[in-house]
Design a protein around this motif. Sequence first.
Motif, PDB file in Angstrom:
ATOM      1  N   THR A 137     -32.772 -79.641 -11.841  1.00 43.93           N
ATOM      2  CA  THR A 137     -32.845 -79.658 -10.382  1.00 43.93           C
ATOM      3  C   THR A 137     -34.110 -80.319  -9.840  1.00 43.93           C
ATOM      4  O   THR A 137     -34.290 -80.362  -8.613  1.00 43.93           O
ATOM      5  CB  THR A 137     -32.801 -78.209  -9.858  1.00 43.93           C
ATOM      6  N   LEU A 138     -34.977 -80.827 -10.712  1.00 47.11           N
ATOM      7  CA  LEU A 138     -36.265 -81.333 -10.240  1.00 47.11           C
ATOM      8  C   LEU A 138     -36.112 -82.672  -9.524  1.00 47.11           C
ATOM      9  O   LEU A 138     -35.374 -83.554  -9.978  1.00 47.11           O
ATOM     10  CB  LEU A 138     -37.233 -81.475 -11.413  1.00 47.11           C
ATOM     11  N   SER A 139     -36.828 -82.802  -8.425  1.00 45.13           N
ATOM     12  CA  SER A 139     -36.784 -84.046  -7.654  1.00 45.13           C
ATOM     13  C   SER A 139     -37.612 -85.125  -8.335  1.00 45.13           C
ATOM     14  O   SER A 139     -38.392 -84.868  -9.265  1.00 45.13           O
ATOM     15  CB  SER A 139     -37.325 -83.786  -6.249  1.00 45.13           C
ATOM     16  N   VAL A 140     -37.457 -86.346  -7.844  1.00 45.74           N
ATOM     17  CA  VAL A 140     -38.249 -87.467  -8.351  1.00 45.74           C
ATOM     18  C   VAL A 140     -39.698 -87.262  -7.918  1.00 45.74           C
ATOM     19  O   VAL A 140     -40.023 -87.312  -6.727  1.00 45.74           O
ATOM     20  CB  VAL A 140     -37.698 -88.797  -7.835  1.00 45.74           C
ATOM     21  N   ASP A 141     -40.555 -86.992  -8.883  1.00 47.45           N
ATOM     22  CA  ASP A 141     -41.959 -86.682  -8.581  1.00 47.45           C
ATOM     23  C   ASP A 141     -42.641 -86.337  -9.904  1.00 47.45           C
ATOM     24  O   ASP A 141     -41.989 -86.214 -10.940  1.00 47.45           O
ATOM     25  CB  ASP A 141     -42.057 -85.489  -7.625  1.00 47.45           C
ATOM     26  N   GLN A 142     -43.962 -86.160  -9.841  1.00 44.97           N
ATOM     27  CA  GLN A 142     -44.671 -85.559 -10.963  1.00 44.97           C
ATOM     28  C   GLN A 142     -44.842 -84.074 -10.669  1.00 44.97           C
ATOM     29  O   GLN A 142     -45.332 -83.694  -9.616  1.00 44.97           O
ATOM     30  CB  GLN A 142     -46.040 -86.202 -11.203  1.00 44.97           C
ATOM     31  N   HIS A 143     -44.425 -83.254 -11.606  1.00 45.52           N
ATOM     32  CA  HIS A 143     -44.428 -81.810 -11.420  1.00 45.52           C
ATOM     33  C   HIS A 143     -45.491 -81.177 -12.314  1.00 45.52           C
ATOM     34  O   HIS A 143     -45.647 -81.555 -13.482  1.00 45.52           O
ATOM     35  CB  HIS A 143     -43.057 -81.233 -11.767  1.00 45.52           C
ATOM     36  N   ALA A 144     -46.224 -80.214 -11.751  1.00 44.50           N
ATOM     37  CA  ALA A 144     -47.190 -79.426 -12.518  1.00 44.50           C
ATOM     38  C   ALA A 144     -46.474 -78.213 -13.099  1.00 44.50           C
ATOM     39  O   ALA A 144     -45.736 -77.515 -12.397  1.00 44.50           O
ATOM     40  CB  ALA A 144     -48.344 -78.988 -11.629  1.00 44.50           C
ATOM     41  N   ASN A 167     -38.167 -89.529 -12.911  1.00 43.48           N
ATOM     42  CA  ASN A 167     -37.985 -90.864 -12.343  1.00 43.48           C
ATOM     43  C   ASN A 167     -36.598 -91.002 -11.720  1.00 43.48           C
ATOM     44  O   ASN A 167     -35.692 -90.220 -12.028  1.00 43.48           O
ATOM     45  CB  ASN A 167     -38.167 -91.921 -13.434  1.00 43.48           C
ATOM     46  N   PRO A 168     -36.404 -92.003 -10.846  1.00 47.79           N
ATOM     47  CA  PRO A 168     -35.071 -92.198 -10.259  1.00 47.79           C
ATOM     48  C   PRO A 168     -34.028 -92.517 -11.333  1.00 47.79           C
ATOM     49  O   PRO A 168     -34.320 -93.197 -12.334  1.00 47.79           O
ATOM     50  CB  PRO A 168     -35.261 -93.387  -9.318  1.00 47.79           C
ATOM     51  N   ALA A 169     -32.825 -92.037 -11.131  1.00 52.76           N
ATOM     52  CA  ALA A 169     -31.717 -92.338 -12.038  1.00 52.76           C
ATOM     53  C   ALA A 169     -31.114 -93.697 -11.687  1.00 52.76           C
ATOM     54  O   ALA A 169     -31.004 -94.059 -10.507  1.00 52.76           O
ATOM     55  CB  ALA A 169     -30.649 -91.249 -11.950  1.00 52.76           C
ATOM     56  N   ASN A 170     -30.721 -94.451 -12.705  1.00 55.59           N
ATOM     57  CA  ASN A 170     -29.999 -95.696 -12.466  1.00 55.59           C
ATOM     58  C   ASN A 170     -28.610 -95.394 -11.923  1.00 55.59           C
ATOM     59  O   ASN A 170     -28.050 -94.305 -12.133  1.00 55.59           O
ATOM     60  CB  ASN A 170     -29.885 -96.500 -13.760  1.00 55.59           C
ATOM     61  N   THR A 171     -28.050 -96.382 -11.218  1.00 61.21           N
ATOM     62  CA  THR A 171     -26.710 -96.214 -10.653  1.00 61.21           C
ATOM     63  C   THR A 171     -25.839 -97.414 -10.982  1.00 61.21           C
ATOM     64  O   THR A 171     -26.333 -98.498 -11.326  1.00 61.21           O
ATOM     65  CB  THR A 171     -26.757 -96.055  -9.119  1.00 61.21           C
ATOM     66  N   THR A 172     -24.540 -97.183 -10.868  1.00 60.25           N
ATOM     67  CA  THR A 172     -23.560 -98.268 -10.908  1.00 60.25           C
ATOM     68  C   THR A 172     -22.738 -98.227  -9.624  1.00 60.25           C
ATOM     69  O   THR A 172     -22.498 -97.147  -9.071  1.00 60.25           O
ATOM     70  CB  THR A 172     -22.603 -98.134 -12.107  1.00 60.25           C
TER      71      THR A 172
END
Length: 210
Positions: A137-144, A167-172
């Motif tokens: 469930t973690l968003s695109v970011d650096q998490h501590a 990081n962002p997921a690739n898409t098609t």
Amino acid sequence: PPAPPPAASPSPSTAPPGPRPLDPNGNATLITSALGLTPNPHLITADYTPNTPDYTPSTGTTTQTVELAPQTTTTVTSTPDPTVYGETATFTATVTPNAIGPTPTGTITFTITGGTGGGTFTVPVDGTGTATLTLNTLSVDQHAVTATYNGDTNYDPSNGSDTHQVNPANTTTTLTSNPDPSLFGEPVTLTATVAPVAPGAGTPHGQVTF
């Protein structure tokens, strides 16, 4: 023949309990590492015996608690790292005694901050002193990431920290038309479908420009 030299006194760190002379400041010292875990606490007594008629005998007592020490080290890691959005990350925290002792028991609390999708999660420690948490469930970011061992009857709490990158997921994007073929002037429906590429997951949001 000359008298033999007096026997050397044992050092304070290795000497067994027994009489110790007072120094000029009125202090006598015994250093010992022989105190066990039981009984706990230990009752310790010091009896003063004067060697002149100027003072009377007296007794002092104290208690000394012995713990398993040093305590523990807690480490936390995440795999894989980095992940992409929607991919499952596994957080593993391990509690290790810093001296010989039983395997730690109890719980570990994971605290994950930065962005969204984290939070606080308490997980039981298994028979190897390890606790595991999985999240997707973690968003695109650096998490501590902080793992706090909450202690048990043998060990005090300890904690470890790490970071985890999402990081962002690739898409098609796929495009279909219906009907195909069509007649001149007939309405044609064009449908674009956007999907994440594994191991990314979730439902993309935004817009498609035709």
